[in-house]
Design a protein around this motif. Structure first.
Motif, PDB file in Angstrom:
ATOM      1  N   LEU A  17       0.825  -1.206   0.000  1.00  0.00           N
ATOM      2  CA  LEU A  17       0.000   0.000   0.000  1.00  0.00           C
ATOM      3  C   LEU A  17       0.862   1.259   0.000  1.00  0.00           C
ATOM      4  O   LEU A  17       0.528   2.253  -0.647  1.00  0.00           O
ATOM      5  N   LEU A  18       1.981   1.227   0.714  1.00  0.00           N
ATOM      6  CA  LEU A  18       2.883   2.377   0.712  1.00  0.00           C
ATOM      7  C   LEU A  18       3.630   2.502  -0.608  1.00  0.00           C
ATOM      8  O   LEU A  18       4.204   3.554  -0.903  1.00  0.00           O
ATOM      9  N   LEU A  19       3.622   1.428  -1.404  1.00  0.00           N
ATOM     10  CA  LEU A  19       4.218   1.456  -2.741  1.00  0.00           C
ATOM     11  C   LEU A  19       3.179   1.775  -3.813  1.00  0.00           C
ATOM     12  O   LEU A  19       3.431   1.603  -5.000  1.00  0.00           O
ATOM     13  N   ASN A  20       2.004   2.229  -3.375  1.00  0.00           N
ATOM     14  CA  ASN A  20       0.910   2.571  -4.294  1.00  0.00           C
ATOM     15  C   ASN A  20       0.413   1.363  -5.077  1.00  0.00           C
ATOM     16  O   ASN A  20       0.037   1.477  -6.247  1.00  0.00           O
ATOM     17  N   GLU A  21       0.413   0.206  -4.447  1.00  0.00           N
ATOM     18  CA  GLU A  21      -0.108  -1.007  -5.059  1.00  0.00           C
ATOM     19  C   GLU A  21      -1.144  -1.630  -4.129  1.00  0.00           C
ATOM     20  O   GLU A  21      -1.146  -1.373  -2.923  1.00  0.00           O
ATOM     21  N   VAL A  22      -2.004  -2.441  -4.705  1.00  0.00           N
ATOM     22  CA  VAL A  22      -3.000  -3.161  -3.917  1.00  0.00           C
ATOM     23  C   VAL A  22      -2.587  -4.628  -3.866  1.00  0.00           C
ATOM     24  O   VAL A  22      -2.547  -5.287  -4.908  1.00  0.00           O
ATOM     25  N   PRO A  23      -2.247  -5.149  -2.690  1.00  0.00           N
ATOM     26  CA  PRO A  23      -1.835  -6.559  -2.606  1.00  0.00           C
ATOM     27  C   PRO A  23      -2.986  -7.497  -2.922  1.00  0.00           C
ATOM     28  O   PRO A  23      -4.158  -7.169  -2.702  1.00  0.00           O
TER      29      PRO A  23
END
Length: 279
Positions: free
Chosen positions: A99-105
């Motif tokens: 999430l901090l990498l602008n991705e949705v796991p």
């Protein structure tokens, strides 16, 4: 034909729309998702709005190009439920990092199902849509076009999903950073501001010093110490993988359907194997 969404969360958003929308309207809706049709697009407090150009149709008495106001909203999650969801997410390093990498796991829904909620839409109950066009069907092709546009925007900013569910990106990240895992990852991702230094020259200035003993010509040209016969390899530099992945799989400059990170990993692996004989 290129996909309207390149990420799995954007495709899931579209899949929910396709599950309850007429296929004919969906096909026409794809043509209404581009800039040539959408005159104005905005997302404010979870509400996506757009002004979409219609068609001139003298057969139905439409002689002037109509503009339709379209809205798409997702059912918001209550604040008390968000508190439980964020507490669940904060305990999982993989979720916080992505999430901090602008991705949705991929396992993001686990944190939501624990409290009986879900982030990604699954049916028409997750959508609230309106359009000023005369089409009796809802969603119409204009709403479908706006949803396709939304899925593309979510590729670049997955936090739009959270915003449409009732929490902003800033509030979500602020809560995640409060956790021990969030603090550690945030410090790794934080941008360091370096003060500029004034340089008077691009070259290293020579330094003078006193010579204790004047060398002979042989010592001057060949040196007083024998050079090492073998040059040791330098220790590899450690680079944080988190910093490299900060822009995610689809950074703004990457316009292909494939993942930028996977493409670069394949390239580096090819270069490494090709030059392995030289190492």
């Amino acid at each position: 034909m290129a996909k309207h969404s390149r990420t799995w969360w954007g495709q899931k958003f579209i899949s929910a729309l396709e599950s309850f929308t007429d296929s004919g309207r969906l096909q026409r809706g794809r043509a209404y998702s581009g800039d040539s049709r959408i005159l104005h697009f905005d997302i404010t407090k979870g509400l996506a709005t757009a002004t979409i150009r219609g068609n001139v149709n003298p057969y139905f008495g439409v002689y002037k190009e109509p503009h339709y106001e379209t809205e798409v909203k997702m059912t918001a999650i209550a604040a008390k439920d968000w508190t439980k969801i964020i507490a669940n997410m904060s305990s999982k390093a993989s979720v916080v990092a992505r999430l901090l990498l602008n991705e949705v796991p991929e396992n993001i829904e686990d944190s939501f199902t624990a409290v009986g909620k879900h982030l990604l839409p699954y049916s028409s109950k997750d959508f609230q849509t309106e359009c000023s066009c005369p089409d009796y069907s809802n969603p119409c092709k204009h709403i479908a076009g706006l949803c396709y546009r939304l899925s593309g925007e979510m590729d670049q900013d997955p936090f739009l999903l959270f915003e449409m569910r009732g929490i902003s990106k800033e509030d979500l990240q602020a809560e995640l950073i409060k956790s021990p895992l969030g603090k550690a990852l945030a410090s790794e991702l934080g941008d360091r501001t370096l003060e500029p230094e004034v340089a008077t020259s691009y070259f290293t200035k020579p330094q003078t010093g006193a010579i204790k003993e004047i060398p002979t010509l042989k010592q001057f040209w060949q040196g007083q110490k024998r050079l090492p016969q073998a040059i040791p390899f330098a220790a590899p530099t450690s680079v944080s993988a988190i910093a490299i992945k900060k822009q995610g799989d689809n950074p703004p400059f990457w316009h292909k359907d494939s993942s930028f990170i996977e493409t670069m990993e394949a390239l580096y692996d090819r270069v490494k194997n090709k030059n392995s004989a030289l190492l």
